[in-house]
Scaffold this motif. Structure first.
Motif, PDB file in Angstrom:
ATOM      1  N   ASP B 138       0.718  -1.131   0.054  1.00 57.91           N
ATOM      2  CA  ASP B 138      -0.041  -0.201   0.032  1.00 57.91           C
ATOM      3  C   ASP B 138       0.683   1.168   0.096  1.00 57.91           C
ATOM      4  O   ASP B 138       0.574   2.311   0.709  1.00 57.91           O
ATOM      5  CB  ASP B 138      -0.925   0.176   1.338  1.00 57.91           C
ATOM      6  CG  ASP B 138      -1.980   1.006   1.098  1.00 57.91           C
ATOM      7  OD1 ASP B 138      -2.470   1.324  -0.405  1.00 57.91           O
ATOM      8  OD2 ASP B 138      -2.826   1.628   1.828  1.00 57.91           O
ATOM      9  N   ALA B 139       1.923   1.172  -0.798  1.00 60.69           N
ATOM     10  CA  ALA B 139       2.925   2.302  -0.695  1.00 60.69           C
ATOM     11  C   ALA B 139       2.665   3.233  -2.083  1.00 60.69           C
ATOM     12  O   ALA B 139       2.783   4.404  -2.047  1.00 60.69           O
ATOM     13  CB  ALA B 139       4.336   2.041  -0.400  1.00 60.69           C
ATOM     14  N   LYS B 140       2.617   2.316  -3.109  1.00 58.11           N
ATOM     15  CA  LYS B 140       2.566   3.135  -4.445  1.00 58.11           C
ATOM     16  C   LYS B 140       3.915   3.895  -4.567  1.00 58.11           C
ATOM     17  O   LYS B 140       3.553   5.106  -5.119  1.00 58.11           O
ATOM     18  CB  LYS B 140       1.198   3.721  -4.649  1.00 58.11           C
ATOM     19  CG  LYS B 140       0.189   2.977  -4.438  1.00 58.11           C
ATOM     20  CD  LYS B 140      -0.931   3.549  -5.124  1.00 58.11           C
ATOM     21  CE  LYS B 140      -2.264   2.758  -5.178  1.00 58.11           C
ATOM     22  NZ  LYS B 140      -3.290   3.095  -3.951  1.00 58.11           N
ATOM     23  N   ALA B 141       4.867   3.651  -4.180  1.00 57.77           N
ATOM     24  CA  ALA B 141       6.095   4.307  -4.330  1.00 57.77           C
ATOM     25  C   ALA B 141       6.881   4.283  -5.681  1.00 57.77           C
ATOM     26  O   ALA B 141       7.695   4.969  -6.304  1.00 57.77           O
ATOM     27  CB  ALA B 141       7.360   3.939  -3.256  1.00 57.77           C
ATOM     28  N   CYS B 164       8.368   5.187   0.060  1.00 58.84           N
ATOM     29  CA  CYS B 164       8.937   4.173   0.255  1.00 58.84           C
ATOM     30  C   CYS B 164       9.185   4.182   1.471  1.00 58.84           C
ATOM     31  O   CYS B 164      10.036   4.759   2.441  1.00 58.84           O
ATOM     32  CB  CYS B 164       9.788   4.287  -0.689  1.00 58.84           C
ATOM     33  SG  CYS B 164      11.174   2.565  -0.545  1.00 58.84           S
ATOM     34  N   ARG B 165       8.945   2.641   2.354  1.00 60.35           N
ATOM     35  CA  ARG B 165       9.311   2.446   3.777  1.00 60.35           C
ATOM     36  C   ARG B 165      10.549   1.516   3.604  1.00 60.35           C
ATOM     37  O   ARG B 165      10.881   0.770   4.827  1.00 60.35           O
ATOM     38  CB  ARG B 165       8.143   2.049   4.361  1.00 60.35           C
ATOM     39  CG  ARG B 165       6.783   2.765   4.344  1.00 60.35           C
ATOM     40  CD  ARG B 165       5.806   2.223   5.329  1.00 60.35           C
ATOM     41  NE  ARG B 165       5.511   0.935   4.944  1.00 60.35           N
ATOM     42  CZ  ARG B 165       4.510   0.664   4.028  1.00 60.35           C
ATOM     43  NH1 ARG B 165       3.788   1.574   3.542  1.00 60.35           N
ATOM     44  NH2 ARG B 165       4.056  -0.567   3.763  1.00 60.35           N
ATOM     45  N   LEU B 166      11.378   1.131   2.483  1.00 58.07           N
ATOM     46  CA  LEU B 166      12.364   0.414   2.474  1.00 58.07           C
ATOM     47  C   LEU B 166      11.908  -1.099   2.825  1.00 58.07           C
ATOM     48  O   LEU B 166      12.873  -1.677   3.519  1.00 58.07           O
ATOM     49  CB  LEU B 166      13.455   0.874   3.296  1.00 58.07           C
ATOM     50  CG  LEU B 166      13.952   2.283   3.109  1.00 58.07           C
ATOM     51  CD1 LEU B 166      15.152   2.682   4.028  1.00 58.07           C
ATOM     52  CD2 LEU B 166      14.633   2.384   1.443  1.00 58.07           C
ATOM     53  N   LEU B 190      16.630   1.866  -6.129  1.00 61.33           N
ATOM     54  CA  LEU B 190      15.404   1.645  -5.427  1.00 61.33           C
ATOM     55  C   LEU B 190      15.596   1.599  -3.875  1.00 61.33           C
ATOM     56  O   LEU B 190      14.818   2.300  -3.015  1.00 61.33           O
ATOM     57  CB  LEU B 190      14.574   0.724  -6.049  1.00 61.33           C
ATOM     58  CG  LEU B 190      13.728   0.857  -7.357  1.00 61.33           C
ATOM     59  CD1 LEU B 190      13.096  -0.392  -7.679  1.00 61.33           C
ATOM     60  CD2 LEU B 190      12.821   1.908  -6.993  1.00 61.33           C
ATOM     61  N   CYS B 191      16.198   0.869  -3.521  1.00 62.21           N
ATOM     62  CA  CYS B 191      16.298   0.338  -2.081  1.00 62.21           C
ATOM     63  C   CYS B 191      17.073   1.302  -1.286  1.00 62.21           C
ATOM     64  O   CYS B 191      16.650   2.204  -0.273  1.00 62.21           O
ATOM     65  CB  CYS B 191      16.764  -1.033  -2.015  1.00 62.21           C
ATOM     66  SG  CYS B 191      17.575  -1.617  -0.449  1.00 62.21           S
ATOM     67  N   ASN B 192      18.650   1.060  -1.634  1.00 60.14           N
ATOM     68  CA  ASN B 192      19.548   1.768  -0.585  1.00 60.14           C
ATOM     69  C   ASN B 192      19.524   1.661   0.807  1.00 60.14           C
ATOM     70  O   ASN B 192      19.685   2.808   1.560  1.00 60.14           O
ATOM     71  CB  ASN B 192      19.454   3.273  -0.957  1.00 60.14           C
ATOM     72  CG  ASN B 192      20.528   3.631  -2.233  1.00 60.14           C
ATOM     73  OD1 ASN B 192      21.392   3.342  -2.151  1.00 60.14           O
ATOM     74  ND2 ASN B 192      20.234   4.758  -2.631  1.00 60.14           N
TER      75      ASN B 192
END
Lengths: 162, 245
Positions: B138-141, B164-166, B190-192
């Motif tokens: 449910d982030a749609k990042a 984004c909540r990683l 994307l992640c980092n």
């Protein structure tokens, strides 16, 4: 047209803040501001209660939208089949050389945006160059300069020769 | 219940279910890539194509999106279906030659060569990560951007998205990322997580504390660490004070 810019919230209100009007809203912003700025896209996403990524998906999908400021003049060079065989790519190259930009880019002084187009439907007068909606048929490398002169006056500081 | 024929068997299925679901229920194997039980069907990878209809009207459809119909005739393993699947695998393999999932599929279907120029994109645009992010997290990042050959999956403006909540869900579900984790990188990746979370698997290779909870399963940490001093340098540079234990 560009005398009085409508701000983004006004445009969104005009379209009743409806999701289904997203493309219309973006088109209006593009027309008024010459491009879609990251800020304006964020405002649109918030107002329509859409994820920003969806707004961007639409904004990057259509050629009509630009995320970088477009120049005052838009220069389209036809790369359709008929224009291609009659030397369209060479004419594009000449534009690239003179304006020192690649297709899709805008000159540093923000005057001209160079773009390619697949076909304009007037193959009989190809190769075709369209500047601000004005058609220049039977374009040749020699005439590129003349066409540009009509719209584009490079500021003296920009031209490396002088 | 809806009755139809699949591979000359009479099968039954609930109204609204798809051909793929029915086939799997009856134990028929249909390969998929962009399909996941927890996510909506998308029909993007075209690996699950099956042939429906008869004679000259037979056509290929994606079974993961095709709802069952009364009197439908389905064939899941005809020559035509296999040819289509082989071609899809070949095309996707050209996009992401390093993907183990794709290599396994290629060997299963006897795809022994790739006639297309490898692109090394590490992405086959299956959209699993996009749907994972939107539906499960449910982030749609992240989402699709651009069109045609420039189509890509990215965050808005290619910078870190506050949505984004990683969670790492996108990387977890990806069938094409060869290296699950590539270490700290530019803002555009994307992640980092390594840059924002401590400890990281790169920093503390010895006592693996991989944030993805599969402690070194991917093997990336090991490879990254021993690959070259270059990566160690970047790691050290990105963490101002290397922790000493």
């Amino acid at each position: 047209m560009a005398d009085k810019k409508q701000d983004v919230p006004t445009i969104i209100r005009k379209h009743k803040s409806l999701k289904k009007n997203l493309v219309a809203i973006l088109l209006d912003i593009q027309a008024q501001h010459n491009y879609l700025s990251p800020e304006s896209l964020r405002v649109v996403a918030d107002a329509l209660r859409m994820p920003l990524i969806d707004v961007l998906g639409v904004a990057t999908f259509y050629r009509a939208f630009s995320l970088t400021p477009r120049g005052e003049h838009t220069c389209l060079v036809c790369m359709g089949t008929a224009c291609h065989v009659r030397g369209g790519p060479k004419i594009l190259e000449e534009f690239e050389r003179r304006l020192e930009i690649e297709p899709g880019q805008t000159t540093k002084d923000g005057q001209v945006t160079l773009e390619t187009v697949a076909c304009l439907g007037c193959c009989a007068i190809g190769p075709v160059v369209v500047v601000d909606g004005e058609y220049h048929g039977h374009a040749t490398i020699r005439r590129v300069g003349k066409i540009l002169e009509k719209y584009y006056k490079p500021s003296p500081s920009d031209s490396p020769a002088s | 219940m809806i009755t139809f024929r699949m591979n000359n068997l009479t099968v039954q299925a609930e109204p609204g279910s798809t051909i793929l679901e029915t086939a799997r229920f009856y134990g028929l194997k249909i390969p998929t890539l962009c399909f996941h039980e927890g996510l909506t069907s998308w029909g993007g990878c075209r690996l699950c194509v099956v042939e429906i209809g008869e004679g000259t009207r037979a056509k290929l459809v994606s079974s993961c999106t095709y709802p069952v119909e009364e009197g439908l005739v389905v064939r899941t393993d005809t020559k035509r279906v296999w040819a289509a699947r082989r071609m899809m695998i070949e095309l996707m393999l050209a996009m992401a030659p390093g993907s183990k999932v794709l290599q396994d599929l290629a060997s299963e279907f006897g795809v022994t060569r790739v006639r297309f120029k490898p692109k090394n994109e590490e992405c086959i645009l299956c959209g699993l990560c996009v749907r994972m992010c939107a539906e499960q997290m449910d982030a749609k990042a992240i989402g699709f951007q651009n069109r045609g050959h420039q189509r890509k999956i990215a965050t808005p403006f290619n910078i870190k998205n506050p949505e984004c909540r990683l969670c790492g869900g996108c990387i977890y579900i990806c069938p094409a990322c060869q290296l699950r984790c590539q270490g700290p990188q530019a803002e555009t990746t994307l992640c980092n997580a390594c840059l924002t979370m401590a400890p990281t698997c790169l920093d503390h290779y010895d006592d693996l504390q991989c944030w993805m909870y599969d402690n070194g399963q991917c093997g990336t940490c090991v490879r990254e660490k021993s690959a070259a001093g270059k990566i160690a340098e970047t790691t050290a540079a990105s963490h101002h004070e290397p922790k000493v234990r």
